[in-house]
Design an enzyme around this catalytic site. Structure first.
Site, PDB file in Angstrom:
ATOM      1  N   GLY A 714       0.826  -1.214   0.000  1.00 49.10           N
ATOM      2  CA  GLY A 714       0.000   0.000   0.000  1.00 49.10           C
ATOM      3  C   GLY A 714       0.850   1.250   0.000  1.00 49.10           C
ATOM      4  N   GLU A 717      -0.710   5.574   3.249  1.00 45.48           N
ATOM      5  CA  GLU A 717      -0.433   6.126   4.577  1.00 45.48           C
ATOM      6  C   GLU A 717       1.051   6.261   4.896  1.00 45.48           C
ATOM      7  OE1 GLU A 717      -3.895   4.551   7.307  1.00 45.48           O
ATOM      8  OE2 GLU A 717      -3.579   3.180   5.657  1.00 45.48           O
TER       9      GLU A 717
HETATM   10 MO1  MOS Z   1      -7.599   4.752   6.866  1.00 50.13          MO
HETATM   11  S1  MOS Z   1      -7.110   5.668   8.564  1.00 50.13           S
HETATM   12  O1  MOS Z   1      -7.096   3.240   6.951  1.00 50.13           O
HETATM   13  O2  MOS Z   1      -8.698   5.443   5.930  1.00 50.13           O
END
Ligand code: MOS
Length: 754
Positions: A714, A717
């Site tokens: 991913g 984040e």
């Molecule tokens: Mo998120 S905080 O996994 O949208």
């Protein structure tokens, strides 16, 4: 169903594979021309407007509401209070799993936090509903608010985040500290932060008998549908949720929230479709926030700079009525190879709404403290912060002992440092001066985020006309999910992206899992991949069993799907088009279904993370304390990159959030009243363009065969995690002042302290 037209970058050449190409967002033109309809853009016939009245106190009860005055307003149709709120099939305070948050749905006159909904005014116009809400003039019985990390007795939460243990350890930390030749202990504080997507939580809800039709933004359509089914006591398939476009999510749209349910209740009470949209200040309350933390780190190192002990303790806060505990200490499980590591959490219950997941929940808060402490440790050892990290980054995941992709991390350190020019960094602080005598400093931070997967499903169709369809209830928060997933769909179906009709964003489509945990591309992508694989396999079965096909008998050798044709794997001169295969079989189309989930065997054998290294430059005015981030370079390894343009955008967005975490965002509560003091985007600071002059993301190539068949990790984040610490460390390097309370504000930099 939204038809999303394709827009394609003109400046690149594709080489046969859709995956890996830097396509522009397929919904980009719709969004910038205003053709994309967000939830609040819908106006069904006969629609009324609902406005929330929210509490001005943080604790107590609502003693009186002037419902009569509100109802006397000529535009007001109805006022919903605990006295007349339609019944629910489930108590909003019921909770059977950590993904289920308790809600305030006018179940009583109790007030548990400031900005809690206390009534809903329904009117013919937005203006009338707003005026009606003001006319309610509530009176309260007020009890003193408990605000801040010392406001009540602390306890050890049994679990943090989504059910992870609150404590973990390996080795003997006290012995490691005793044996160390250099030790540090430092305490860092991070404030409450509030998700502020451009689009607030808005809902347009319409009941048609016992069927519920809603437009509302969602990062998890199937979960929202299930939650509403439970609350209203109807079957999930009687609820349709449309969420084709989101104006940002960041975690606060991961779960259906109280205000959205109140919109549905208002529609039921009024017997008409109702629109309810939160005002900006109402976003600071009932839709979650990032909890404040106070983190104490202790570290020890041997004379050569090798870590001997790492202890990471977090104190955080949750609400009085629900459980969410920011797992800030857990980032220390995944980065540095200390032989002794201990992590723990304690918490207090205070009179705020329940905190929730906010972009890199745990990792963002934890890593700003960990990366600051690592920097302090390097400084105490007299070592360059990069050299210190290179000595101590883990080859295997420290707590679990599982192997992980630390080679990729090493590559991130090396590529990022080279691009940034790190080797020219003087060891001591206050050595570099820039334009106008500004103090210049360089800092770095390690980025890490787990590579997770949820469960998802997809449906694929190959048609005789040569086209294909891919259906999945995926979520595009603006990150470009529908573009990246359509690229995966095209490859899965062996078609060009222009030939695939990609249907997404509504709840009757197959469940794509939640767009959270930076896992949406992996989860939805693998479901799509598997659905496409099943459709092409079924097509291959038709061909290889048919004597009239050039592929007859290829069963064991297998076939490859590409460009709308199946090719014999061992002899690519033998091929046949999808159209010919389906035509001869007399079939209009053929379908495949796919599922995805993490592979438990791989998960127990390997630790799975994306990695990165972020380097930041700041310039600080020595007299005014004013600071600017002037340059950020981040190098990230996140497995296979589906679309480098979108990934760079995600990583840069994450790094901007990291800058924001270090220097800007601060949810301030009035300790006397328990009310948020800056619930607006004028006083809740976020970076503007002038705050982010140059941000660069380097994509480090990484092939991880264990995470999933497509090798996807991913990127949503991870960008925050190294950046916040890198900026804080750069401020120290510029000024010699170590600020341990975030955000770093200029008043702390004016007077240099010894
Ligand atoms: Mo998120 S905080 O996994 O949208």
């Amino acid at each position: 169903m939204p038809e999303i037209a394709l827009t394609r970058a003109t400046a690149h050449v594709r080489h046969g594979s859709n995956i890996g190409q830097p396509l522009t967002r397929r919904d980009g033109v719709l969004k910038v021309t205003g053709a994309a309809h967000y939830a609040a853009d819908h106006h069904p016939k006969g629609m009324l407007y609902a406005v929330l009245a929210v509490s001005h106190i943080a604790r107590g009860r609502v003693a009186f509401l002037d419902v009569k005055a509100a109802k006397a307003h000529p535009g007001v149709v109805e006022v919903m209070t605990p006295a007349n709120r339609p019944a629910l099939a489930q108590d909003p305070d019921e909770k059977s799993n950590p993904f289920m948050f308790r809600m305030d749905l006018l179940q009583s006159d109790r007030v548990r936090y400031a900005h809690q909904p206390i009534a809903v005014v329904i009117a013919k116009t937005l203006e009338a509903a707003t005026e009606g809400a003001a006319l309610l003039s509530p009176r309260y019985e007020t009890e003193p608010a408990r605000i801040g990390l010392d406001a009540s007795e602390s306890f050890a939460p049994p679990t943090v985040g989504v059910g992870f243990p609150g404590e973990a350890h390996r080795g003997d930390v006290e012995a490691g500290l005793a044996a160390a030749s250099t030790r540090i202990e430092a305490t860092y504080e991070t404030p409450a932060q509030y998700h502020n997507p451009i689009e607030p939580h808005a809902i347009v809800a319409a009941w048609e008998g016992d069927r519920l039709s809603i437009d509302t933004p969602s990062q998890g359509l199937a979960m929202a549908q299930g939650r509403l089914a439970g609350l209203f006591g109807i079957a999930p398939d009687k609820i349709q949720i449309r969420s084709p476009f989101l104006g940002g999510g960041f975690g606060c749209k991961g779960f259906i929230t109280g205000p959205q349910v109140l919109g549905i209740l208002a529609a039921r009470l009024a017997g008409k479709p109702v629109k309810l949209a939160l005002r900006r200040e109402q976003m600071f309350g009932p839709v979650g926030h990032r909890a404040p933390t106070r983190q104490t780190l202790r570290m020890g190192a041997a004379a050569d700079g090798t870590l001997t002990a790492l202890d990471h303790r977090t104190k955080t806060a949750s609400s009085t009525y629900d459980d969410f505990f920011e797992p800030a200490s857990d980032v220390s499980h995944a980065l540095y190879a200390s032989p002794a590591i201990a992590t723990s959490h304690e918490a207090v219950r205070i009179d705020t709404a329940t905190p929730t997941f906010m972009r890199a929940p745990g990792e963002a808060t934890g890593s700003i403290a960990l990366e600051s402490a690592i920097d302090e440790m390097a400084q105490a050892c007299g070592m360059d912060p990069l050299a210190f990290r290179l000595k101590n980054y883990a080859e295997v995941e420290p707590i679990s002992g599982k192997p992980f992709s630390s080679k990729a991390l090493r590559e991130c350190y090396s590529q990022g440092a080279e691009r940034f020019g790190w080797e020219r960094r003087p060891l001591a602080p206050r050595q570099m001066r820039g334009e106008g005598g500004l103090l210049v400093g360089w800092g770095m931070g390690t980025a890490v985020f787990p590579a997770m997967m949820f469960e998802g499903q997809a449906r694929a169709v190959l048609r005789r006309d040569g086209g294909g369809v891919l259906e999945i209830g995926a979520h595009d928060m603006g990150q470009g999910a529908t573009t990246a997933l359509a690229q995966i769909a095209a490859d899965a179906l062996g078609l060009d992206i222009d030939q695939v009709e990609f249907r997404s964003g509504t709840s009757e489509l197959p469940d794509a899992g939640i767009a959270g945990g930076s896992s949406h591309t992996a989860t939805a992508g693998m479901a799509i991949h598997n659905a496409g694989a099943e459709a092409t396999a079924r097509l291959a079965e038709l061909a290889t069993n048919d004597r009239r096909s050039p592929l007859f008998g290829a069963g064991n050798a297998g076939v490859i799907a590409r460009g709308g044709r199946l090719f014999r794997r061992d002899d690519e001169s033998r091929s046949e088009s999808y159209a010919d295969i389906l035509g001869r079989a007399g079939r209009a189309e053929i379908e495949g279904r796919g599922k995805s989930a993490a592979d438990p065997a791989a998960q127990s054998a390997y630790a799975m993370h994306a990695h990165g290294a972020v380097f930041a430059e700041v310039a600080v005015d020595p007299e005014l304390g004013q600071m600017r981030v002037t340059r950020v370079v981040g190098a990230f390894a996140a497995g296979r990159i589906i679309n480098p343009r979108l990934v760079q955008s995600q990583l840069c967005g994450g790094m901007i959030w990291g800058v924001s975490f270090a220097l800007h965002e601060h949810g301030v509560m009035d300790a006397r009243s328990g009310r948020p003091m800056n619930p607006n985007l004028a006083e809740y600071h976020i970076p503007v363009n002038a705050d982010v002059p140059s941000i660069e993301a380097i994509l480090v190539e990484e092939h991880d065969p264990h995470v999933n068949a497509l090798g996807i990790k991913g990127v949503g984040e991870i960008g925050i995690t190294g950046t916040a610490g890198a900026v804080a460390n750069a401020v120290w390097h510029a000024t010699g002042i170590r600020v341990r309370q975030f955000p770093i504000t200029l008043d702390r930099l004016i007077e240099p302290q010894p």
